[in-house]
Write an enzyme that holds these catalytic residues in place. Structure first.
Site, short mmCIF file in Angstrom:
data_model
loop_
_atom_site.label_atom_id
_atom_site.label_comp_id
_atom_site.label_asym_id
_atom_site.label_seq_id
_atom_site.Cartn_x
_atom_site.Cartn_y
_atom_site.Cartn_z
N ARG A 89 1.15 -1.42 0.63
CA ARG A 89 0.47 0.44 0.27
C ARG A 89 1.14 1.57 -0.13
O ARG A 89 1.87 1.48 1.01
CB ARG A 89 -0.73 -0.29 1.60
CG ARG A 89 -1.92 1.47 1.23
CD ARG A 89 -2.33 0.85 2.88
NE ARG A 89 -3.81 2.50 2.57
CZ ARG A 89 -2.45 3.89 3.16
NH1 ARG A 89 -2.38 3.23 4.93
NH2 ARG A 89 -3.92 4.02 3.56
N HIS A 133 -1.92 11.00 0.80
CA HIS A 133 -1.82 10.94 1.99
C HIS A 133 -1.31 12.21 2.38
O HIS A 133 0.13 12.10 2.47
CB HIS A 133 -0.63 9.25 2.00
CG HIS A 133 -0.83 9.15 3.91
ND1 HIS A 133 -0.19 8.47 3.56
CD2 HIS A 133 0.00 9.57 4.41
CE1 HIS A 133 -0.05 7.65 5.08
NE2 HIS A 133 -0.09 8.10 5.67
N GLU A 178 -6.79 9.19 6.06
CA GLU A 178 -6.95 9.40 7.93
C GLU A 178 -7.19 11.38 7.42
O GLU A 178 -6.69 11.84 7.91
CB GLU A 178 -5.58 9.52 8.65
CG GLU A 178 -5.27 8.29 8.65
CD GLU A 178 -4.21 8.02 9.66
OE1 GLU A 178 -3.34 8.89 10.22
OE2 GLU A 178 -3.27 7.24 9.80
N ASN A 311 -7.06 2.23 9.73
CA ASN A 311 -5.61 2.55 10.92
C ASN A 311 -5.86 2.31 12.47
O ASN A 311 -6.89 3.93 13.15
CB ASN A 311 -4.84 3.67 9.99
CG ASN A 311 -4.45 4.06 9.27
OD1 ASN A 311 -4.67 2.97 7.90
ND2 ASN A 311 -4.04 4.24 8.16
N TYR A 313 -3.22 2.75 16.02
CA TYR A 313 -2.47 2.39 17.06
C TYR A 313 -2.71 2.32 18.62
O TYR A 313 -1.36 1.63 19.36
CB TYR A 313 -1.94 3.97 16.63
CG TYR A 313 -1.33 4.29 15.39
CD1 TYR A 313 0.46 3.57 14.38
CD2 TYR A 313 -1.52 4.39 14.11
CE1 TYR A 313 1.09 3.06 13.65
CE2 TYR A 313 -1.35 4.41 12.77
CZ TYR A 313 0.26 3.87 12.26
OH TYR A 313 0.31 3.98 11.30
N GLU A 375 -3.38 0.25 8.48
CA GLU A 375 -2.10 0.46 9.26
C GLU A 375 -2.02 0.29 10.63
O GLU A 375 -3.27 -0.14 11.07
CB GLU A 375 -1.95 2.08 8.87
CG GLU A 375 -1.16 2.97 7.67
CD GLU A 375 -0.81 4.53 8.28
OE1 GLU A 375 -1.08 4.56 9.03
OE2 GLU A 375 -1.36 4.85 7.05
O1 IFM Z 1 3.24 7.76 9.84
C1 IFM Z 1 1.92 8.25 9.81
C2 IFM Z 1 1.10 7.76 8.99
O2 IFM Z 1 1.52 8.90 7.62
C3 IFM Z 1 0.02 7.88 9.08
N1 IFM Z 1 -0.58 7.19 10.18
C4 IFM Z 1 0.04 6.99 11.39
C5 IFM Z 1 1.19 7.25 11.07
C6 IFM Z 1 2.35 6.80 12.40
O3 IFM Z 1 1.90 8.31 12.76
#
Ligand code: IFM
Length: 486
Positions: A89, A133, A178, A311, A313, A375
């Site tokens: 990706r 992006h 995002e 995405n 985290y 992600e």
């Molecule tokens: O590096 C970023 C990415 O560009 C978008 N999502 C979160 C990642 C980590 O912060």
């Protein structure tokens, strides 16, 4: 909703080694890795400008050279192939493809992506394109940026150029990555490019990003080359908020609902249900704010989604009570309350269960849309040993725990069809410059030497064994050392 009936079809088109029903990949974005910022006709993006503002980016870093991927692309594709993943990706740089954000395409810029796509396909790797992006052409920012409605129309024109050039070979298209970050970090907090700080502009940006998504989705489908083997798969990637009440109280539950509204439903509801969430609109109205919605916009935004990219985290624990127990201006309090979980180098709490719960929740509230984790990954302060090897046990454990969470979500019935590790390699981490490393491949920025970290070797081995087991991540996913396969 989806037009894709055989989930294994696309990987097989790309070279014939895709798993039965689960796609494994790695991800990057253009500004974070390409470099060659002013070569072959590329013009400035908002990040080229912002990174030159004193104090905006750690150490004054910028993406002029980044990982020099523009010149090292063949080596990087070989690296991806070596990891054995199904898909890569990556994002296209709008100012490389359409300098200034309007007018004709730049043939030299397109040629780079043409070569990249061909090389991926030669290696049997499925190309998964993200159109945007975060690298808006500076000229479009000068004309108002995302708070200006016209930017949404410019985005659809750019999507048409990209589809015309690559649509005969690229099947998977993500419009935006995002949009929350583009709107909130870019126009409200000012921590990202273009660095503006205006809440009304930020809300206008939310609406115009979503409108741009809808217009681009229509255009991608309308302009797909007649000879393409299947209709394109079109979706969007969101960094939705997984909000958890800090305590089981009514006040904290209400705060979690507010955080979910502004961080998740403000995006998912218009995209899927064709309406903005009433509670969020009411809360904004109480602040004298509104989204600049015109007749027909919501129908445009709610184009059918072939997939939703997620995405993930961390999760956000929230309280509805101010630290001193009072709400000074009478407005509801929504306060983040970290729970003492271990954190990554970004200070983000590590909450794998949040990923499982969030996927299940999205699947429940927006049924019928295949989910892809587009992600997931972690920054840690890597130290390379004397041989240049990176033993990143922390990142390896992070990946293993989150892949196991995906397995739990699937076992609970969520239609999750893929997982992309962020990131293929260390890269420009926006306001943190090169200080934070998310890669499963280490990059020595002095020499541009790439070294697969332990996490990269573990991921490759996990993908290989998962494929042998016929695809999906195992419920008791293997341990970080790759030894405890279920
Ligand atoms: O590096 C970023 C990415 O560009 C978008 N999502 C979160 C990642 C980590 O912060």
């Amino acid at each position: 909703m989806t037009t894709r009936t055989d989930p294994s079809a696309a990987p097989q088109q790309a070279g014939g080694r895709g798993p039965a029903d689960f796609l494994w990949g790695v991800a990057t974005s253009a500004y974070q890795i390409e470099g060659a910022a002013f070569e072959d006709g590329r013009t400035a993006s908002i990040w080229d400008t912002f990174s030159r503002v004193p104090g905006a980016v750690f150490g004054g870093h910028n993406g002029d050279t980044a990982c020099d991927h523009y010149h090292r692309m063949p080596e990087d594709v070989a690296l991806i192939a070596g990891l054995g993943v199904d898909s890569y990706r990556f994002s296209l740089s709008w100012p490389r493809i359409q300098p200034g954000g309007r007018g004709p395409a730049n043939a030299r810029g397109l040629a780079f992506y043409d070569r990249l796509v061909d090389r991926l396909l030669d290696h049997g790797i499925l190309p998964w394109v993200t159109l945007y992006h975060w690298d808006l052409p500076q000229e479009l920012e000068d004309a108002g940026g995302w708070p200006a409605r016209d930017t949404a129309h410019r985005f659809a024109d750019y999507a048409e150029i990209a589809m015309g050039a690559l649509g005969d070979r690229v099947h998977w298209w993500t419009t935006l990555n995002e949009p929350w970050c583009s709107a909130v970090l870019g126009y409200e907090t000012g921590r990202h490019a273009p660095g503006r700080q205006d809440r009304a502009d930020s809300l206008a940006a939310v609406h115009h990003l979503l409108l741009g998504h809808g217009l681009a989705a229509q255009r991608l489908r309308a302009c797909a080359p007649a000879g393409a083997p299947e209709p394109p798969q079109v979706g969007i990637t969101l960094n939705t908020t997984h909000a958890i009440p800090a305590r089981p109280t009514e006040a904290d539950r209400a705060a979690a609902r507010r955080a979910d509204g502004i961080g998740t439903r403000l995006y998912t509801d218009p995209l899927v249900l064709g309406r903005y969430p009433a509670d969020v609109l009411e809360a904004l109205a109480a602040e004298g704010l509104a989204l600049p919605v015109r007749d027909g916009d919501l129908e445009t935004i709610a184009q059918p989604l072939d997939f939703l990219g997620v995405n993930y985290y961390t999760s956000q624990y929230v309280s509805g009570v101010a630290e001193d127990g009072r709400a000074p201006d009478g407005r509801p309090v929504t306060r983040a309350v970290p729970q003492g979980h271990p954190v990554t180098a970004m200070d983000w709490e590590i909450v794998p269960d949040g990923l499982a719960d969030h996927l299940v929740r999205l699947d429940r509230d927006y049924p019928g849309i295949p989910l892809y984790v587009t992600e997931n990954g972690a920054a840690f302060d890597d130290a390379d040993d004397a041989d240049g090897a990176v033993r990143d046990d922390d990142r390896t454990a992070y990946l293993a725990e989150h892949i196991a969470a995906v397995a739990r979500a699937r076992a609970a019935g969520a239609d999750v069809r893929g997982y992309f590790a962020w990131s293929l390699m260390d890269n420009f981490e926006w306001g943190y410059g090169y200080e934070k490393r998310f890669g499963i491949v280490h990059v020595d920025y002095r020499t541009q030497r790439r070294t697969v970290k332990q996490s990269g070797r573990w991921f490759a081995e996990h993908v290989r064994s998962a494929r042998e087991r016929s695809g999906p991540p195992a419920a008791g996913a293997d341990g970080p050392d790759g030894t405890a396969e279920s």
